[in-house]
Design a protein around this motif. Structure first.
Motif, mmCIF file in Angstrom:
data_model
loop_
_atom_site.group_PDB
_atom_site.id
_atom_site.type_symbol
_atom_site.label_atom_id
_atom_site.label_comp_id
_atom_site.label_asym_id
_atom_site.label_seq_id
_atom_site.Cartn_x
_atom_site.Cartn_y
_atom_site.Cartn_z
ATOM 1 N N MET A 31 3.532 5.651 -8.948
ATOM 2 C CA MET A 31 2.539 6.578 -8.401
ATOM 3 C C MET A 31 3.183 7.859 -7.868
ATOM 4 S SD MET A 31 -0.419 5.324 -8.990
ATOM 5 C CE MET A 31 -1.621 6.020 -7.884
ATOM 6 N N GLY A 32 4.371 7.747 -7.312
ATOM 7 C CA GLY A 32 5.062 8.918 -6.776
ATOM 8 C C GLY A 32 6.192 9.364 -7.681
ATOM 9 N N ARG A 33 6.743 10.494 -7.331
ATOM 10 C CA ARG A 33 7.868 11.042 -8.095
ATOM 11 C C ARG A 33 9.128 10.221 -7.838
ATOM 12 N NH1 ARG A 33 6.722 15.861 -10.146
ATOM 13 N NH2 ARG A 33 8.887 16.510 -10.328
ATOM 14 N N THR A 34 10.046 10.234 -8.789
ATOM 15 C CA THR A 34 11.342 9.588 -8.615
ATOM 16 C C THR A 34 12.436 10.607 -8.887
ATOM 17 O OG1 THR A 34 11.809 8.866 -10.882
ATOM 18 C CG2 THR A 34 10.327 7.471 -9.579
ATOM 19 N N GLN A 35 13.641 10.274 -8.473
ATOM 20 C CA GLN A 35 14.763 11.177 -8.696
ATOM 21 C C GLN A 35 15.131 11.294 -10.175
ATOM 22 O OE1 GLN A 35 17.918 9.501 -6.394
ATOM 23 N NE2 GLN A 35 18.259 7.792 -7.784
ATOM 24 N N ASP A 36 14.647 10.363 -10.991
ATOM 25 C CA ASP A 36 14.997 10.366 -12.414
ATOM 26 C C ASP A 36 13.851 10.760 -13.335
ATOM 27 O OD1 ASP A 36 17.662 9.673 -12.008
ATOM 28 O OD2 ASP A 36 17.184 7.542 -11.922
ATOM 29 N N ASP A 37 12.789 11.326 -12.791
ATOM 30 C CA ASP A 37 11.655 11.731 -13.629
ATOM 31 C C ASP A 37 12.099 12.642 -14.773
ATOM 32 O OD1 ASP A 37 9.925 10.240 -12.094
ATOM 33 O OD2 ASP A 37 8.914 11.964 -11.187
ATOM 34 N N ARG A 38 13.068 13.487 -14.515
ATOM 35 C CA ARG A 38 13.527 14.438 -15.542
ATOM 36 C C ARG A 38 14.172 13.732 -16.739
ATOM 37 N NH1 ARG A 38 17.310 13.378 -12.230
ATOM 38 N NH2 ARG A 38 19.530 13.625 -12.642
ATOM 39 N N LEU A 39 14.603 12.487 -16.555
ATOM 40 C CA LEU A 39 15.243 11.726 -17.625
ATOM 41 C C LEU A 39 14.248 10.910 -18.441
ATOM 42 C CD1 LEU A 39 18.344 10.412 -15.622
ATOM 43 C CD2 LEU A 39 18.222 12.415 -17.119
ATOM 44 N N ALA A 40 13.016 10.852 -17.973
ATOM 45 C CA ALA A 40 12.013 10.007 -18.627
ATOM 46 C C ALA A 40 11.467 10.641 -19.897
ATOM 47 C CB ALA A 40 10.867 9.721 -17.662
ATOM 48 N N THR A 41 11.268 9.804 -20.875
ATOM 49 C CA THR A 41 10.585 10.199 -22.100
ATOM 50 C C THR A 41 9.086 10.231 -21.857
ATOM 51 O OG1 THR A 41 12.304 8.978 -23.283
ATOM 52 C CG2 THR A 41 10.369 9.636 -24.556
ATOM 53 N N ARG A 42 8.644 9.312 -20.974
ATOM 54 C CA ARG A 42 7.221 9.183 -20.663
ATOM 55 C C ARG A 42 7.078 8.880 -19.173
ATOM 56 N NH1 ARG A 42 4.318 4.951 -24.391
ATOM 57 N NH2 ARG A 42 6.280 3.945 -23.937
ATOM 58 N N LEU A 43 6.221 9.647 -18.496
ATOM 59 C CA LEU A 43 5.894 9.415 -17.088
ATOM 60 C C LEU A 43 4.450 8.947 -16.984
ATOM 61 C CD1 LEU A 43 7.443 12.557 -15.369
ATOM 62 C CD2 LEU A 43 8.195 10.201 -15.101
ATOM 63 N N ILE A 44 4.244 7.882 -16.252
ATOM 64 C CA ILE A 44 2.893 7.356 -16.051
ATOM 65 C C ILE A 44 2.657 7.272 -14.553
ATOM 66 C CG2 ILE A 44 1.350 5.394 -16.416
ATOM 67 C CD1 ILE A 44 3.056 4.728 -18.930
ATOM 68 N N ARG A 45 1.614 7.962 -14.085
ATOM 69 C CA ARG A 45 1.308 8.006 -12.650
ATOM 70 C C ARG A 45 0.045 7.224 -12.303
ATOM 71 N NH1 ARG A 45 6.016 9.518 -11.274
ATOM 72 N NH2 ARG A 45 6.579 11.689 -11.511
ATOM 73 N N ASP A 46 -0.484 6.472 -13.235
ATOM 74 C CA ASP A 46 -1.714 5.724 -13.016
ATOM 75 C C ASP A 46 -1.444 4.423 -12.268
ATOM 76 O OD1 ASP A 46 -3.104 7.679 -14.456
ATOM 77 O OD2 ASP A 46 -2.656 6.681 -16.348
ATOM 78 N N ASP A 47 -2.504 3.786 -11.820
ATOM 79 C CA ASP A 47 -2.427 2.493 -11.153
ATOM 80 C C ASP A 47 -1.740 1.497 -12.084
ATOM 81 O OD1 ASP A 47 -2.918 -0.067 -10.094
ATOM 82 O OD2 ASP A 47 -4.907 0.498 -9.371
ATOM 83 N N ILE A 48 -0.707 0.839 -11.587
ATOM 84 C CA ILE A 48 0.078 -0.085 -12.407
ATOM 85 C C ILE A 48 -0.779 -1.231 -12.944
ATOM 86 C CG2 ILE A 48 1.951 -1.793 -12.292
ATOM 87 C CD1 ILE A 48 3.384 0.176 -10.401
ATOM 88 N N ALA A 49 -1.734 -1.688 -12.164
ATOM 89 C CA ALA A 49 -2.584 -2.803 -12.591
ATOM 90 C C ALA A 49 -3.361 -2.459 -13.856
ATOM 91 C CB ALA A 49 -3.547 -3.194 -11.470
ATOM 92 N N ILE A 50 -3.633 -1.194 -14.066
ATOM 93 C CA ILE A 50 -4.348 -0.748 -15.266
ATOM 94 C C ILE A 50 -3.369 -0.251 -16.333
ATOM 95 C CG2 ILE A 50 -5.988 0.971 -16.153
ATOM 96 C CD1 ILE A 50 -7.273 0.864 -13.284
ATOM 97 N N ALA A 51 -2.402 0.550 -15.897
ATOM 98 C CA ALA A 51 -1.498 1.211 -16.841
ATOM 99 C C ALA A 51 -0.530 0.252 -17.527
ATOM 100 C CB ALA A 51 -0.726 2.311 -16.122
ATOM 101 N N LEU A 52 -0.041 -0.757 -16.808
ATOM 102 C CA LEU A 52 0.931 -1.670 -17.415
ATOM 103 C C LEU A 52 0.340 -2.473 -18.572
ATOM 104 C CD1 LEU A 52 3.751 -2.814 -17.576
ATOM 105 C CD2 LEU A 52 3.151 -4.393 -15.720
ATOM 106 N N PRO A 53 -0.825 -3.086 -18.409
ATOM 107 C CA PRO A 53 -1.403 -3.787 -19.575
ATOM 108 C C PRO A 53 -1.647 -2.846 -20.762
ATOM 109 C CG PRO A 53 -2.523 -4.466 -17.569
ATOM 110 C CD PRO A 53 -1.619 -3.314 -17.204
#
Length: 102
Positions: free
Chosen positions: A67-89
């Motif tokens: 949900m929040g930013r991380t120090q490694d966001d710049r290294l991500a190919t894909r960023l997902i900021r949605d609720d994990i309960a919905i986004a992970l499935p």
């Protein structure tokens, strides 16, 4: 501490050695992975925080789901900021569909 005996210190040192050994295995796996997913982590606690840079340096696609930013966001190919309960499935379903389509 003052009250610790030699056996207690040995247990601590052996524990640290085991953790280091396990961590080396995890970083090796991260560098060889098809994909790395980081789910619900701020990536601030070491040594786990160093896994993303290892994977990125190896060219492994990285998904950070938090949900929040991380120090490694710049290294991500894909960023997902949605609720994990919905986004992970959804991510799992998309990944399975992509694999079946290959």
């Amino acid at each position: 501490g003052e009250g610790m005996n030699a056996a207690a210190w040995l247990a601590i040192l052996l524990g640290w050695g085991l953790l280091s050994w396990l961590f080396l295995g995890v970083t090796r796996l991260a560098a060889q992975a098809d994909e790395l997913w980081v789910i619900g982590s701020t990536l601030e606690v070491m040594p786990a925080a160093s896994i993303v840079p290892v994977a990125a340096q190896a060219g492994v696609p990285i998904t950070i789901m938090n949900m929040g930013r991380t120090q490694d966001d710049r290294l991500a190919t894909r960023l997902i900021r949605d609720d994990i309960a919905i986004a992970l499935p959804q991510l799992v379903d998309e990944t399975i569909a992509e694999e079946q389509g290959k």
